[in-house]
Design a protein around this motif. Sequence first.
Motif: not given
Length: 159
Positions: A8, A10, A12-14, A17-18, A21, A24, A26, A28, A54
């Motif tokens: 991913t 970072p 956009t989505y690191s 971020d996870l 959540e 924890k 999300t 994909w 990353h």
Amino acid sequence: MKYWLMKTEPGTYSIEDLAKEKRKTTCWEGVRNYQARNMMRDDFKKGDRVLFYHSGGKDPAVVGTAKIAKGAYPDHFAWDSGSKYYDPKSSPENPRWFMVDVQLDKAFEQPVTLSQMRNEPQLEQMELLRKGSRLSVQPVTESEFEVVLKMAEAAKNKA
DNA sequence: GCCAACGTTGGC
DNA sequence: GCCAACGTTGGC
């Protein structure tokens, strides 16, 4: 149990971020490559372990581990014309794309960088290190997974 | 920002 | 089915 690496960007989505959540975890969404889709759809099972990677930036690295919290199910973002992952060729009746749920296991205190991995002889065969390896989702062997964990541990103790 | 290595698309 | 054009990924 199987082992995977998931990339991913970072920005956009690191992994941070996870970590934020709920549970924890999300979904994909957004994998739009057939090879990656097939792997997720056919081979990703709940409980599989994941190296969280990353990409981009100046120090691409594995930054932690995660696990598959839920096996493949249709990626409904493909049906949402407002989504950047919209694909008019996918529909609820005939879904073209799939996603899984990913749950954070552990964020490394010290990331294991791509260059460190390139310097580790035990990782010589790793898919990630192959020239032109662009798949955002790829298999990792159990021993490769363990080696990366050990490298993270060693980096932590050194720091 | 450059570019190698893919992947996808669409005309023929 | 071929292949040129184009798009994307991601390291550097």
